[in-house]
Write a protein that holds these residues in place. Structure first.
Motif, PDB file in Angstrom:
ATOM      1  N   MET A   1      63.295  26.997  45.774  1.00  0.00           N
ATOM      2  CA  MET A   1      63.674  28.130  46.631  1.00  0.00           C
ATOM      3  C   MET A   1      64.054  27.640  48.027  1.00  0.00           C
ATOM      4  SD  MET A   1      61.424  31.432  47.844  1.00  0.00           S
ATOM      5  CE  MET A   1      61.715  32.400  46.348  1.00  0.00           C
ATOM      6  N   LYS A   2      65.009  28.343  48.632  1.00  0.00           N
ATOM      7  CA  LYS A   2      65.363  28.110  50.019  1.00  0.00           C
ATOM      8  C   LYS A   2      65.090  29.381  50.824  1.00  0.00           C
ATOM      9  CE  LYS A   2      68.912  24.626  49.105  1.00  0.00           C
ATOM     10  NZ  LYS A   2      70.348  24.267  49.166  1.00  0.00           N
ATOM     11  N   ILE A   3      64.594  29.182  52.025  1.00  0.00           N
ATOM     12  CA  ILE A   3      64.345  30.304  52.923  1.00  0.00           C
ATOM     13  C   ILE A   3      65.507  30.395  53.896  1.00  0.00           C
ATOM     14  CG2 ILE A   3      62.773  31.339  54.592  1.00  0.00           C
ATOM     15  CD1 ILE A   3      61.575  30.982  51.787  1.00  0.00           C
ATOM     16  N   LEU A   4      66.166  31.558  53.918  1.00  0.00           N
ATOM     17  CA  LEU A   4      67.291  31.791  54.834  1.00  0.00           C
ATOM     18  C   LEU A   4      66.840  32.772  55.908  1.00  0.00           C
ATOM     19  CD1 LEU A   4      68.653  30.641  52.255  1.00  0.00           C
ATOM     20  CD2 LEU A   4      70.515  32.279  52.616  1.00  0.00           C
ATOM     21  N   LYS A   5      66.965  32.368  57.149  1.00  0.00           N
ATOM     22  CA  LYS A   5      66.575  33.264  58.237  1.00  0.00           C
ATOM     23  C   LYS A   5      67.803  33.580  59.089  1.00  0.00           C
ATOM     24  CE  LYS A   5      65.334  34.187  62.612  1.00  0.00           C
ATOM     25  NZ  LYS A   5      66.035  33.874  63.878  1.00  0.00           N
ATOM     26  N   PHE A   6      68.003  34.864  59.433  1.00  0.00           N
ATOM     27  CA  PHE A   6      69.148  35.290  60.234  1.00  0.00           C
ATOM     28  C   PHE A   6      68.673  35.924  61.532  1.00  0.00           C
ATOM     29  CE2 PHE A   6      70.623  35.224  55.859  1.00  0.00           C
ATOM     30  CZ  PHE A   6      71.818  34.515  55.969  1.00  0.00           C
ATOM     31  N   GLY A   7      69.290  35.494  62.631  1.00  0.00           N
ATOM     32  CA  GLY A   7      68.935  35.999  63.951  1.00  0.00           C
ATOM     33  C   GLY A   7      69.648  37.286  64.291  1.00  0.00           C
ATOM     34  N   GLY A   8      69.298  37.840  65.472  1.00  0.00           N
ATOM     35  CA  GLY A   8      69.817  39.138  65.885  1.00  0.00           C
ATOM     36  C   GLY A   8      71.320  39.190  66.030  1.00  0.00           C
ATOM     37  N   LYS A   9      71.940  38.127  66.584  1.00  0.00           N
ATOM     38  CA  LYS A   9      73.390  38.123  66.748  1.00  0.00           C
ATOM     39  C   LYS A   9      74.089  38.038  65.402  1.00  0.00           C
ATOM     40  CE  LYS A   9      73.534  36.239  71.439  1.00  0.00           C
ATOM     41  NZ  LYS A   9      73.993  35.150  72.323  1.00  0.00           N
ATOM     42  N   SER A  10      73.469  37.334  64.461  1.00  0.00           N
ATOM     43  CA  SER A  10      74.049  37.231  63.113  1.00  0.00           C
ATOM     44  C   SER A  10      74.058  38.579  62.417  1.00  0.00           C
ATOM     45  CB  SER A  10      73.243  36.236  62.273  1.00  0.00           C
ATOM     46  OG  SER A  10      73.299  34.936  62.830  1.00  0.00           O
ATOM     47  N   LEU A  11      73.047  39.405  62.696  1.00  0.00           N
ATOM     48  CA  LEU A  11      72.899  40.687  62.003  1.00  0.00           C
ATOM     49  C   LEU A  11      73.552  41.844  62.747  1.00  0.00           C
ATOM     50  CD1 LEU A  11      69.165  40.104  61.106  1.00  0.00           C
ATOM     51  CD2 LEU A  11      70.992  40.328  59.416  1.00  0.00           C
ATOM     52  N   ALA A  12      74.251  41.543  63.841  1.00  0.00           N
ATOM     53  CA  ALA A  12      74.880  42.597  64.639  1.00  0.00           C
ATOM     54  C   ALA A  12      75.985  43.288  63.849  1.00  0.00           C
ATOM     55  CB  ALA A  12      75.447  42.000  65.929  1.00  0.00           C
ATOM     56  N   ASN A  13      76.279  44.508  64.214  1.00  0.00           N
ATOM     57  CA  ASN A  13      77.338  45.273  63.535  1.00  0.00           C
ATOM     58  C   ASN A  13      78.661  44.526  63.596  1.00  0.00           C
ATOM     59  OD1 ASN A  13      75.622  47.346  62.898  1.00  0.00           O
ATOM     60  ND2 ASN A  13      76.207  48.629  64.650  1.00  0.00           N
ATOM     61  N   GLY A  14      79.489  44.730  62.567  1.00  0.00           N
ATOM     62  CA  GLY A  14      80.815  44.122  62.551  1.00  0.00           C
ATOM     63  C   GLY A  14      80.809  42.804  61.810  1.00  0.00           C
ATOM     64  N   GLU A  15      81.408  41.780  62.420  1.00  0.00           N
ATOM     65  CA  GLU A  15      81.581  40.484  61.765  1.00  0.00           C
ATOM     66  C   GLU A  15      80.245  39.881  61.355  1.00  0.00           C
ATOM     67  OE1 GLU A  15      83.431  36.005  62.602  1.00  0.00           O
ATOM     68  OE2 GLU A  15      83.318  37.487  64.230  1.00  0.00           O
TER      69      GLU A  15
END
Length: 802
Positions: A1-15
């Protein structure tokens, strides 16, 4: 298994959110086993905190809350987050009613950033046909009750995580940052705690890799938003990454590394918006020694504890740290001097007031006994840490800072001797980072140049720099950046450098300016390694030298005025240079491109007793008398030839009056520490008195009136002699003043002076050691190209220093 973590800018609306969905989908359809950890979307955490503060102060927070709900609900049904928004409304109303909130309430509110993000992403993945499940980390991560910075209880949390993932086949979308006590009360793991959540999951599940997706391509040698030349680091060891985290690298949480080290799980920093990039890989494998990166602690304050009575007094440190411990305040840096100046502590700004109150209370009696004079807080600071720096080479970045007039308030190094931290003024941060980065990492050293005056010499110089800059950058690693060009009334300025069309631009787009505005522009744009180049002949502009020097500019000048004003100004200028540790180079002031001033300086510095200096100082007058002496032509014709070739000033009397030669002679005298003034020089004016008061036009049409005068002088010479217009410095040059004379002489054609050709200059330097055999320096003494090349040489000498 790999753990993928996404930050706030990555999850922002749009792109951002679209890229996240694409990255997860790619792994999903390749049958890769992944679990996803999310931060709050966009600026949700800061927005929730702002609403909370508005509610506490009794302000109208409804508009802020409305904007928050609109942003977080984009792309889902209006009632999708109804339960979450209703709970938040009740919490905010309670805070407004009580005009206060606890850390416990704060954790409950901030947790909704991650809860909403995880629920939102789960919905979007399901919408795309992926099997995804929302996971509330409060059901898995059990912590102590230290609200705001809770510590997980590993034994229970590990069991919960392993049990949940035992039979999970869907993509689990886990809330980062949050946990819960054993009694179910919501806690948070500290700022940037989502990384910590992902790291804990990786540890508990023995993950193959922890992939941290951010908005940059990896870890850089410095923050690329502050340092344009920052380079991505391909690999780091866990120890190096931990140092970076401890010293403020925001891309990592300080506690993130430890769970990974325990299980030797690689951490890869990746860019959500550039998923093809390999990022930075962090493993247990040691990398080559050396400096890895510059990190910044920005929201910090310096607490100064000062007092004569602290000297040699035991127990002071223990009392200080007891205050910090009792209040739960972390000290990132401590610097202690053995003098009365005492102790400096760096703490987070939001805890500085609390620390100050605690220390004042602890040392209340010491104020009465005057053992402690003052306890103060300075919020206007930042800390730059050089990760991997040891003291053996620290002089290089430190000297570069001083050269750019950035003086650290204090610095310290770790006991390993591999990290050094500098406390500096906050407004110096960006420039300091660029200066240190350029010095350490071997990237191109940028020299920022402002050129004043773009006539024959100045214009030629600018074109020489522009045409040579790429070659110099390739060979020497020095980038010459002409950021400003100015004449007496107009300026063009560009922090990235002027273009080859600078002449047209200054004519059409040039703006009025003051030197103060150029200085301020350099400060505002954090320009380092500044050089001001004076190619004017203006006495007025010279008055700006000291202000430029005091504002971190070195000065290069082809303008002779500064060195030939009063001796008081001469000394004042040198004092400013010494005080500010700046340089003033002016090799072209006397011999155009010839290495005359440097030679005289070196001889004088070495203790050589210079007894006399004599020579032809003017390339213009050299051309005139070299040709007139040998050719059977009237003086006026030779003079007209010199004018046509551009050797003289537009009014040739400026050359013929001898003042230019006198100024050059005075410059050399002052290099020998002589205190002569200009009006003490004996000058033979080559213009008959009857022609001195004419207008320039009248003089130019009257040149033939010079013919009889010079014919008589020429004919009266001894046979085999030629005419030369020379400057001569003689007398007892060990005293305060020497004898300075500018005159027309007749010398044997076979002598060194007599053999001079074209427009060459020649200088004979007589010394005690060399006796009657002088050191002779001879070469081209006039011409814009030669002079500009000499100025260019001075610029390169400065650029190569340090």
């Amino acid at each position: 298994m790999k753990i993928l973590k996404f930050g706030g800018k990555s999850l922002a609306n749009g792109e951002g959110i679209n890229q996240v969905i694409q990255i997860i989908a790619n792994r999903y359809y390749k049958d890769e086993e992944v679990a996803v950890v999310v931060s709050a979307r966009g600026n949700a955490t800061d927005e929730l905190l702002a609403i909370l503060n508005f509610a506490q102060q009794g302000f109208n927070y409804e508009d802020l809350f409305h904007d928050f709900k609109v942003y977080q609900s984009e792309g889902v049904a209006a009632d999708f987050f109804e339960a979450e928004f209703n709970t938040l409304t009740k919490l905010f109303e309670g805070v407004k009613l009580l005009s206060d909130f606890s850390d416990k309430i704060k954790d409950q509110v901030l947790a909704f950033g991650e809860l909403i993000a995880a629920k939102y992403l789960t919905y979007k993945l399901s919408e795309k046909g992926l099997s995804a499940v929302f996971v509330d980390a409060r059901k898995l991560i059990v912590t102590d009750s230290n609200f705001g910075n809770a510590q997980p209880i590993d034994s229970i949390s590990k069991k919960n995580v392993q049990k949940f993932f035992e039979n999970s086949t869907a993509v689990s979308v886990v809330t980062g940052f949050i946990g819960a006590t054993a009694t179910g009360e919501t806690t948070t793991l500290g700022r940037n705690g989502s990384n910590y959540t992902a790291s804990l999951l990786a540890n508990y599940l023995n993950a193959a890799e922890f992939q941290n997706f951010t908005h940059v391509d990896g870890i850089y040698t410095a923050n690329p938003e502050l340092v344009e030349d920052a380079k991505k680091i391909e690999r780091l060891s866990f120890n190096e990454a931990n140092e970076l985290a401890n010293f403020g690298a925001t891309i990592l949480h300080a506690k993130t590394i430890i769970p990974l080290v325990e299980k030797n799980i690689p951490l890869r920093i990746l860019n959500t918006f550039n998923p093809e990039n390999d990022g930075t890989l962090i493993t247990a494998e040691q990398t080559d020694e050396g400096i890895k990166s510059l990190s910044v602690l920005d929201h910090v304050s310096l607490i100064n504890l000062e007092g004569r009575g602290l000297l040699g007094k035991t127990g002071v440190d223990a009392r200080i740290f007891k205050v910090m411990a009792d209040n739960g305040i972390s000290v990132s840096i401590i610097s202690q001097g053995s003098s009365e100046r005492g102790i400096g502590l760096v703490v987070n700004t939001d805890r500085a007031s609390e620390a100050l109150v605690g220390l004042e209370k602890e040392f209340e009696n010491d104020f009465y006994t005057r053992d402690v004079n003052r306890i103060s807080v300075d919020d206007n600071i930042s800390v730059i840490s050089i990760i991997g720096q040891d003291l053996s080479t620290f002089h290089k970045p430190y000297t570069a800072l001083i050269r750019n007039k950035i003086v650290p308030i204090l610095f310290n190094n770790t006991t390993t001797g591999r990290n050094i931290s500098l406390v500096i003024k906050k407004n110096d941060l960006k420039r300091a980072l660029n200066v240190i980065h350029g010095e350490i990492f071997g990237v191109t050293k940028k020299i920022n140049i402002a050129v004043f005056g773009h006539g024959l010499v100045g214009g030629t110089l600018i074109n020489q720099i522009l045409s040579s800059s790429k070659n110099i950058e390739f060979k020497k690693g020095i980038k010459l950046n002409v950021f400003a060009v100015a004449n007496s009334s107009k300026l063009i300025i560009n922090k990235r450098g002027i273009s080859e069309n600078w002449k047209t631009e200054i004519e059409q787009q040039g703006q009025k300016y003051s030197v103060k505005e150029i200085i301020q522009y350099a400060k505002n744009n954090h320009l380092e390694n500044l050089i001001a180049v004076d190619n004017t002949a203006s006495k007025d502009f010279v008055e700006n030298y000291i202000e430029l020097i005091e504002n971190s500019f070195d000065v290069v000048s082809s303008n002779k005025v500064a060195n030939t004003l009063s001796y008081d100004f001469y000394k004042k200028l040198r004092k400013a240079l010494a005080k500010n540790q700046k340089n003033y180079l002016y090799e072209t002031n006397v011999g155009a491109g010839l290495p005359l001033i440097d030679t005289i300086k070196l001889l004088h510095l070495s203790g050589e007793n210079i007894t006399k200096i004599k020579g032809v100082f003017s390339g213009s007058l050299s051309f005139i008398f070299n040709n007139y002496s040998l050719e059977n032509r009237p003086f006026s014709e030779v003079l007209k030839d010199a004018i046509a070739k551009g050797y003289t000033e537009p009014d040739p009397r400026e050359d013929l009056c001898g003042n230019d030669v006198a100024r050059k002679l005075l410059i050399l005298a002052r290099e020998l520490d002589l205190q002569n003034e200009f009006d003490e020089i004996k000058i033979q004016n080559l213009i008959p008195e009857s022609l001195r008061t004419l207008s320039t036009r009248e003089f130019l049409v009257s040149l033939d009136k010079l013919d009889d005068y010079y014919s008589e002088i020429k004919q009266s010479q001894e046979k085999g002699n030629v005419l030369r217009y020379i400057g001569e410095l003689s007398g007892d040059l060990q005293q305060d003043k020497g004898d300075l004379e500018v005159k027309l002489v007749s010398v044997p054609e076979s002598s060194a002076l007599g053999q001079l050709k074209g427009s060459d200059s020649i200088f004979e330097i007589y010394t005690e050691s060399y006796g009657e055999r002088p050191i002779v320096i001879q070469g081209a003494g006039a011409g814009a190209s030669v002079t500009a090349r000499g100025v260019f040489g001075d610029i390169l000498r400065l650029a190569d220093k340090g």
